[in-house]
Design a protein around this motif. Structure first.
Motif, PDB file in Angstrom:
ATOM      1  N   THR A 186      10.287  -3.408   6.786  1.00  0.00           N
ATOM      2  CA  THR A 186      11.055  -2.357   6.092  1.00  0.00           C
ATOM      3  C   THR A 186      10.539  -0.983   6.456  1.00  0.00           C
ATOM      4  O   THR A 186      10.418  -0.106   5.620  1.00  0.00           O
ATOM      5  CB  THR A 186      10.972  -2.548   4.568  1.00  0.00           C
ATOM      6  OG1 THR A 186       9.590  -2.544   4.196  1.00  0.00           O
ATOM      7  CG2 THR A 186      11.625  -3.836   4.157  1.00  0.00           C
ATOM      8  N   VAL A 187      10.203  -0.783   7.727  1.00  0.00           N
ATOM      9  CA  VAL A 187       9.668   0.505   8.175  1.00  0.00           C
ATOM     10  C   VAL A 187      10.768   1.556   8.152  1.00  0.00           C
ATOM     11  O   VAL A 187      11.873   1.318   8.593  1.00  0.00           O
ATOM     12  CB  VAL A 187       9.099   0.382   9.601  1.00  0.00           C
ATOM     13  CG1 VAL A 187       8.560   1.713  10.077  1.00  0.00           C
ATOM     14  CG2 VAL A 187       8.006  -0.675   9.615  1.00  0.00           C
ATOM     15  N   LYS A 196       1.646   5.514   4.729  1.00  0.00           N
ATOM     16  CA  LYS A 196       0.905   4.464   4.026  1.00  0.00           C
ATOM     17  C   LYS A 196       1.849   3.378   3.521  1.00  0.00           C
ATOM     18  O   LYS A 196       1.566   2.187   3.599  1.00  0.00           O
ATOM     19  CB  LYS A 196       0.116   5.070   2.860  1.00  0.00           C
ATOM     20  CG  LYS A 196      -1.148   5.801   3.282  1.00  0.00           C
ATOM     21  CD  LYS A 196      -1.925   6.283   2.067  1.00  0.00           C
ATOM     22  CE  LYS A 196      -3.229   6.959   2.483  1.00  0.00           C
ATOM     23  NZ  LYS A 196      -3.991   7.444   1.309  1.00  0.00           N
ATOM     24  N   LEU A 197       3.001   3.830   2.989  1.00  0.00           N
ATOM     25  CA  LEU A 197       3.999   2.873   2.512  1.00  0.00           C
ATOM     26  C   LEU A 197       4.549   2.046   3.666  1.00  0.00           C
ATOM     27  O   LEU A 197       4.781   0.845   3.536  1.00  0.00           O
ATOM     28  CB  LEU A 197       5.131   3.610   1.799  1.00  0.00           C
ATOM     29  CG  LEU A 197       4.796   4.233   0.448  1.00  0.00           C
ATOM     30  CD1 LEU A 197       5.965   5.074  -0.058  1.00  0.00           C
ATOM     31  CD2 LEU A 197       4.452   3.146  -0.564  1.00  0.00           C
ATOM     32  N   GLU A 198       4.760   2.716   4.809  1.00  0.00           N
ATOM     33  CA  GLU A 198       5.278   2.018   5.982  1.00  0.00           C
ATOM     34  C   GLU A 198       4.291   0.961   6.464  1.00  0.00           C
ATOM     35  O   GLU A 198       4.676  -0.156   6.828  1.00  0.00           O
ATOM     36  CB  GLU A 198       5.567   3.023   7.108  1.00  0.00           C
ATOM     37  CG  GLU A 198       6.781   3.892   6.850  1.00  0.00           C
ATOM     38  CD  GLU A 198       6.961   4.956   7.915  1.00  0.00           C
ATOM     39  OE1 GLU A 198       6.060   5.074   8.791  1.00  0.00           O
ATOM     40  OE2 GLU A 198       7.972   5.665   7.877  1.00  0.00           O
ATOM     41  N   ALA A 258       2.078  -0.533   4.665  1.00  0.00           N
ATOM     42  CA  ALA A 258       2.015  -1.620   3.693  1.00  0.00           C
ATOM     43  C   ALA A 258       3.211  -2.559   3.805  1.00  0.00           C
ATOM     44  O   ALA A 258       3.120  -3.750   3.550  1.00  0.00           O
ATOM     45  CB  ALA A 258       1.928  -1.042   2.281  1.00  0.00           C
ATOM     46  N   SER A 259       4.371  -1.971   4.200  1.00  0.00           N
ATOM     47  CA  SER A 259       5.592  -2.787   4.260  1.00  0.00           C
ATOM     48  C   SER A 259       5.920  -3.249   5.674  1.00  0.00           C
ATOM     49  O   SER A 259       6.963  -3.849   5.899  1.00  0.00           O
ATOM     50  CB  SER A 259       6.763  -1.992   3.699  1.00  0.00           C
ATOM     51  OG  SER A 259       6.951  -0.807   4.456  1.00  0.00           O
ATOM     52  N   CYS A 260       5.023  -2.937   6.620  1.00  0.00           N
ATOM     53  CA  CYS A 260       5.283  -3.256   8.032  1.00  0.00           C
ATOM     54  C   CYS A 260       5.529  -4.758   8.216  1.00  0.00           C
ATOM     55  O   CYS A 260       6.387  -5.163   8.994  1.00  0.00           O
ATOM     56  CB  CYS A 260       4.112  -2.796   8.880  1.00  0.00           C
ATOM     57  SG  CYS A 260       4.411  -2.950  10.660  1.00  0.00           S
ATOM     58  N   ALA A 261       4.759  -5.584   7.514  1.00  0.00           N
ATOM     59  CA  ALA A 261       4.870  -7.027   7.692  1.00  0.00           C
ATOM     60  C   ALA A 261       6.243  -7.546   7.272  1.00  0.00           C
ATOM     61  O   ALA A 261       6.757  -8.512   7.827  1.00  0.00           O
ATOM     62  CB  ALA A 261       3.776  -7.738   6.893  1.00  0.00           C
ATOM     63  N   SER A 262       6.844  -6.859   6.272  1.00  0.00           N
ATOM     64  CA  SER A 262       8.144  -7.318   5.794  1.00  0.00           C
ATOM     65  C   SER A 262       9.305  -6.701   6.556  1.00  0.00           C
ATOM     66  O   SER A 262      10.466  -6.948   6.259  1.00  0.00           O
ATOM     67  CB  SER A 262       8.301  -7.014   4.299  1.00  0.00           C
ATOM     68  OG  SER A 262       8.205  -5.614   4.092  1.00  0.00           O
ATOM     69  N   ARG A 321       4.197   8.566   3.083  1.00  0.00           N
ATOM     70  CA  ARG A 321       5.251   7.744   3.686  1.00  0.00           C
ATOM     71  C   ARG A 321       4.660   6.750   4.682  1.00  0.00           C
ATOM     72  O   ARG A 321       5.038   5.581   4.708  1.00  0.00           O
ATOM     73  CB  ARG A 321       6.249   8.673   4.382  1.00  0.00           C
ATOM     74  CG  ARG A 321       7.197   7.991   5.385  1.00  0.00           C
ATOM     75  CD  ARG A 321       8.311   7.233   4.686  1.00  0.00           C
ATOM     76  NE  ARG A 321       9.245   8.145   4.059  1.00  0.00           N
ATOM     77  CZ  ARG A 321      10.288   8.696   4.695  1.00  0.00           C
ATOM     78  NH1 ARG A 321      10.487   8.458   5.979  1.00  0.00           N
ATOM     79  NH2 ARG A 321      11.116   9.486   4.028  1.00  0.00           N
TER      80      ARG A 321
END
Length: 354
Positions: free
Chosen positions: A335-336, A325-327, A329-333, A323
């Protein structure tokens, strides 16, 4: 029979026995279900075993319909307990939860069952250092092998299990077949004579090591049960438990025999024993029936202790790492998501949701 011993003005002494056997001797916890009469030839079927053949979701659904209180307490995947509760209802016509409430409300009863059957009981708990106990248990397995365990296993397998294995109908979950010391040698027994001597020897060693491991695991469960059922049991209906140290067998007389005789003699004479009973602090805030769902692992966990173990388990931490790692990766967009629990452990005390 205990009542017969009392009738002769003697004091019964019970040595050993399984955890549930000892508990059923001490407390009023057993439920006598009505035996169904059958005129049909052949053995009477075990309704609980029949129910366990059903899907766990279906079993839990049936229990929810006839005893929603008991269904809420039991994990949907705990087929044995769910099947037992259904069996109790089918054979008595009374919900299992209602019978348990009746037991608990009797004078001397408590949250975990009915009153003591014999109010003046005394328990001697022989315990040892874990390393000493493990070594003793391993030696016990070696002694069993030297006394002819393999010959006994071969004979039992040939008479009662070989045909079941051939039909792929072996069952190591019920009856004598679930006993420690048989199923651990399954691979060795079914391949003996059909493989090389080297492979057979490896399978034999694998069985021996499995037997030693499961024996040590069982001993740990027994000690854990003593602590949970005697030392942490809520309510006043708990006999005193006196601990006797048996790590060093050369000190048997000083550490075990002499203090045990003194405790029992004082107990019989109505005096306070020279030793203090074992005591353990009770966690009054712990809820053994709490329900939580771990969305990360898609699992239902029952009980505060089980939840704490789950949040520290390897499987939970693995999902948590994924979870994060996904956060990342999506931090810039932006969607944490929620990060969940983070405490570390090595034991998972839960089951997946149905």
């Amino acid at each position: 029979h205990i009542e017969d011993i009392f009738a002769r003005n003697k004091i019964p002494i019970v040595v050993g026995g399984t955890n549930y056997y000892i508990e059923s001797l001490l407390w009023k916890v057993l439920i006598n279900t009505k035996e169904k009469c059958s005129t049909a030839p052949g053995p009477i079927s075990d309704r609980k075993v029949e129910l366990e053949q059903l899907d766990s979701v279906e079993l839990h659904r049936r229990l929810s319909q006839v005893d929603p209180e008991m269904a809420a307490k039991l994990h949907p995947h705990d087929k044995r307990k769910v099947a037992r509760s259904l069996q109790v209802f089918e054979e008595t016509g009374i919900p299992h939860s209602e019978i348990l409430h009746q037991q608990q409300e009797e004078e001397g009863g408590g949250p975990l069952g009915g009153p003591l059957k014999y109010p003046h009981s005394c328990i001697l708990w022989l315990h040892a250092d874990q390393a000493a106990l493990d070594a003793r248990l391993e030696k016990r397995v070696d002694d069993m092998l030297a006394a002819g365990l393999l010959e006994e296993l071969r004979d039992f397998h040939r008479r009662y299990n070989q045909e079941k294995v051939a039909e792929n109908m072996q069952d190591y979950q019920h009856g004598i077949f679930q006993s420690i010391g048989f199923k651990e040698f399954h691979e060795y027994l079914i391949s003996e004579g059909d493989c090389s001597p080297e492979t057979s020897a490896l399978l034999l060693q694998k069985g021996i090591q499995a037997l030693k491991q499961v024996t040590k695991r069982y001993a740990r469960r027994q000690n854990k049960w003593v602590r949970n059922r005697f030392l942490k049991r809520p309510g006043p209906n708990v006999p005193p438990v006196y601990g006797l140290e048996v790590s060093d067998l050369t000190r048997w007389e000083e550490d075990v025999l002499k203090p045990a005789l003194e405790i029992v003699e004082s107990f019989i004479q109505g005096r306070e024993p020279p030793a203090e009973p074992v005591k353990m602090e009770q966690d009054v805030k712990e809820n053994k029936r709490s329900h939580r769902v771990c969305e990360l692992c898609d699992r239902l966990i029952i009980g505060d202790r089980e939840w704490a173990a789950h949040t520290r388990s390897k499987s939970h931490l693995h999902h948590l790492k994924k979870r994060r790692k996904l956060e990342a990766a999506s931090c810039a967009s932006g969607t944490v998501g929620d990060s969940g629990d983070t405490e570390p452990s090595d034991e998972d005390g839960c089951l997946p949701l149905p």
